[in-house]
Write a protein that holds these residues in place. Structure first.
Motif, mmCIF file in Angstrom:
data_model
loop_
_atom_site.group_PDB
_atom_site.id
_atom_site.type_symbol
_atom_site.label_atom_id
_atom_site.label_comp_id
_atom_site.label_asym_id
_atom_site.label_seq_id
_atom_site.Cartn_x
_atom_site.Cartn_y
_atom_site.Cartn_z
ATOM 1 N N GLU A 1 40.175 21.816 24.090
ATOM 2 C CA GLU A 1 39.451 22.829 24.580
ATOM 3 C C GLU A 1 38.008 22.865 24.952
ATOM 4 O OE1 GLU A 1 40.452 26.648 23.050
ATOM 5 O OE2 GLU A 1 42.572 26.308 22.927
ATOM 6 N N GLY A 2 37.404 22.000 24.359
ATOM 7 C CA GLY A 2 35.994 21.951 24.285
ATOM 8 C C GLY A 2 35.254 23.243 23.971
ATOM 9 N N ASP A 3 34.194 23.343 24.593
ATOM 10 C CA ASP A 3 33.265 24.575 24.435
ATOM 11 C C ASP A 3 32.491 24.945 25.796
ATOM 12 O OD1 ASP A 3 32.259 27.109 23.674
ATOM 13 O OD2 ASP A 3 30.708 26.040 22.481
ATOM 14 N N PRO A 4 33.437 25.254 26.784
ATOM 15 C CA PRO A 4 32.888 25.425 28.152
ATOM 16 C C PRO A 4 31.754 26.343 28.275
ATOM 17 C CG PRO A 4 35.458 25.669 28.194
ATOM 18 C CD PRO A 4 34.979 25.713 26.711
ATOM 19 N N ALA A 5 31.683 27.249 27.294
ATOM 20 C CA ALA A 5 30.511 28.284 27.498
ATOM 21 C C ALA A 5 29.216 27.472 27.086
ATOM 22 C CB ALA A 5 30.698 29.327 26.684
ATOM 23 N N THR A 6 29.246 26.390 26.490
ATOM 24 C CA THR A 6 27.801 25.973 26.140
ATOM 25 C C THR A 6 27.851 24.377 26.745
ATOM 26 O OG1 THR A 6 28.968 24.878 24.240
ATOM 27 C CG2 THR A 6 27.538 26.991 24.112
ATOM 28 N N GLY A 7 28.919 24.138 27.812
ATOM 29 C CA GLY A 7 28.678 23.007 28.601
ATOM 30 C C GLY A 7 29.592 21.671 27.906
ATOM 31 N N ILE A 8 30.104 22.062 26.822
ATOM 32 C CA ILE A 8 31.121 20.970 26.065
ATOM 33 C C ILE A 8 32.348 21.000 26.948
ATOM 34 C CG2 ILE A 8 32.021 20.046 24.124
ATOM 35 C CD1 ILE A 8 28.957 20.422 24.035
#
Length: 60
Positions: free
Chosen positions: A24-31
């Motif tokens: 999933e990554g961390d889309p909120a922080t651009g990952i």
């Protein structure tokens, strides 16, 4: 470090139990999805409580 198992390994925050899932990554922080925990920048922190990378442990 190019081991697919390491890239897919999830990590849990020892402070709040948030789970970082590389799929999933961390889309909120651009990952983006597909980013292994080891590849996260050292400045990355838990999106739930702000704990540092050092406050995470690998889970199966």
């Amino acid at each position: 470090m190019n081991d697919p198992a390491n890239r897919a390994r999830k990590y849990r925050c020892l402070v709040c139990e948030h789970v970082y899932d590389p799929a999933e990554g961390d889309p909120a922080t651009g990952i983006p999805p597909g980013t292994s925990f080891e590849s996260l920048p050292d400045t990355w922190s838990c999106p739930e409580c702000g704990a540092t990378k050092a406050d995470f442990e690998p889970i199966d």
